[in-house]
Write a protein that holds these residues in place. Structure first.
Motif, short mmCIF file in Angstrom:
data_model
loop_
_atom_site.label_atom_id
_atom_site.label_comp_id
_atom_site.label_asym_id
_atom_site.label_seq_id
_atom_site.Cartn_x
_atom_site.Cartn_y
_atom_site.Cartn_z
N MET A 1 0.83 -1.20 0.00
CA MET A 1 0.00 0.00 0.00
C MET A 1 0.86 1.25 0.00
O MET A 1 1.97 1.24 0.53
N ILE A 3 1.48 4.81 1.51
CA ILE A 3 1.16 5.53 2.75
C ILE A 3 1.70 6.95 2.65
O ILE A 3 2.84 7.15 2.20
N THR A 138 -2.24 7.93 -2.73
CA THR A 138 -2.16 7.37 -1.38
C THR A 138 -3.36 6.49 -1.04
O THR A 138 -4.50 6.88 -1.28
N ASP A 139 -3.07 5.33 -0.45
CA ASP A 139 -4.15 4.46 0.02
C ASP A 139 -4.53 4.79 1.46
O ASP A 139 -5.69 4.77 1.84
N LEU A 140 -3.50 5.06 2.29
CA LEU A 140 -3.73 5.16 3.73
C LEU A 140 -2.98 6.36 4.30
O LEU A 140 -1.82 6.59 3.97
N PRO A 142 -1.91 7.81 7.90
CA PRO A 142 -1.87 7.66 9.35
C PRO A 142 -1.73 9.01 10.05
O PRO A 142 -0.71 9.69 9.91
N PRO A 172 -8.28 8.12 -0.55
CA PRO A 172 -7.52 7.57 0.57
C PRO A 172 -8.36 7.28 1.81
O PRO A 172 -9.40 7.89 2.02
N GLU A 173 -7.87 6.34 2.59
CA GLU A 173 -8.52 6.01 3.88
C GLU A 173 -7.69 6.60 5.01
O GLU A 173 -6.47 6.54 4.97
N TYR A 175 -6.08 6.51 8.74
CA TYR A 175 -5.62 5.45 9.66
C TYR A 175 -5.39 6.13 11.01
O TYR A 175 -4.38 6.80 11.21
#
Ligand code: TYM
Length: 327
Positions: A1, A3, A138-140, A142, A172-173, A175
């Protein structure tokens, strides 16, 4: 993934930033393709002394490395060295409604705190943050809890853009850690620990000396019950338990059991010692990195080149989609 995350070079990196964000970055960099930036363009939304901003950028970068962010594993860079951030921010700002930005709690908060400098950047800041994230597919992301609203806007902008121009951005998700997403001030446990807090006793920097760390924890505001238990009615002690758990690796429940019957004084010393021990290698490595600015600059440059390479591909795609003639 993929980030992506960042930090503004204002004040100092606190244990709040560490627990809410950096600690997760360290874990994520082992298995993923990560980018972490010093968001110095974001820092401009409040007045900065140029020389201090420059120094703090080096200092934050050295703290990244001292914490264990590894330029062999992650792309570490300074935002202003990658011009595509500003380029995409303009394009996205034409997809953002003013009402969406005026609703942001951080905008309202910062406007209240900087009444003499409510600049346009303070309002459009979340657009730049969306650009940071969307540039890199970007997927994630934080982050701590305070960035949740900005992440929601980022997702809305990505979806809106994709609907209008065709599939372009990855949505994006966030985190956000279950524990430690909002570490609070040691002096006011109802407020978030903030890097820019003027009260030195409210925050702990990740490069504070052991003595200073001990003093700050001994002075931490708690309640008068003298019972070490995690509960909403006991925000000060709950915050200390969260910090203790983050740095010791022991669960909160187990710490509650172990400190049963002990007083707040003893517990505060235990928290202080745990944090000071965990951070002592960070402080040592930090001093070594700061002593070699040429090496810091080399790593910054390498990171910016890598980030720029990825970002320029996104920009080329975006320009095509929106009808800009190719250069
Ligand atoms: P910043 O610099 O305020 O904070 C950096 C990170 O630390 C988290 N954080 C906290 N977590 C727990 N407890 C606290 N008391 C606490 N205080 C701060 C923040 O949530 C954040 O994850 N706009 C961002 C920086 C940024 C960014 C980005 C983040 C710029 N571009 C793109 C993600 C993706 C900021 O001001 O964070």
């Amino acid at each position: 993934m993929r980030i992506y995350s960042g930090i503004q070079p204002t004040g100092c990196i606190t244990i709040g930033n560490y627990i809410g964000a950096v600690k997760n970055w360290l874990e994520l960099q082992e298995e993923n393709e990560c980018l972490f930036a010093i968001a110095n363009q974001h820092a401009m939304t409040v007045r900065q002394v140029p020389q201090e901003l420059r120094e703090r950028t080096y200092s934050f970068f050295a703290q990244f490395l001292a914490c264990g962010l590894d330029p062999e594993k992650s792309i570490l860079y300074v935002q202003s060295n990658v011009p595509q951030h500003s380029e995409l921010a303009w394009i996205l700002s034409c997809t953002t409604y003013i009402g969406e930005l005026e609703r942001m709690t951080q905008f309202k908060d910062k406007s209240r705190k900087n009444e003499d400098n409510i600049n346009a950047g303070l309002l459009t800041y979340p657009v730049l943050m969306a650009a940071d994230i969307l540039l890199f597919k970007t997927d994630l992301v934080p982050v701590g809890k305070d960035q949740k609203q900005h992440l929601e806007l980022t997702r809305d902008l990505a979806i809106r853009f994709n609907n209008r121009y065709g599939d372009t951005f990855v949505v994006p998700e966030p985190y956000i850690p279950k524990q430690g997403a909002k570490i609070t001030s040691l002096q006011n446990p109802l407020e978030k620990m903030s890097k820019s807090d003027k009260d030195q006793n409210a925050t702990v920097s990740i490069i504070d000396s052991a003595d200073v760390i001990m003093k700050k924890f001994k002075r931490a505001v708690t309640d008068s019950e003298n019972r070490i238990a995690f509960s909403e009615e006991k925000p000060g002690i709950s915050n200390l338990l969260t910090i203790y758990s983050a740095f010791s690796g022991e669960s909160i429940e187990s710490a509650e059991r172990r400190f049963e019957g002990k007083g707040y004084g003893d517990f505060k010393i235990a928290v202080g010692e745990t944090v000071a021990d965990a951070l002592s290698p960070v402080r040592e490595k930090y001093a070594a990195y700061m002593a070699d600015k040429a090496e810091l600059e080399r790593i910054m440059k390498e990171g910016a080149e890598k980030a720029s390479r990825i970002a320029s591909r996104t920009i080329a795609k975006v320009k095509k989609k929106i009808g800009f003639v190719s250069d």
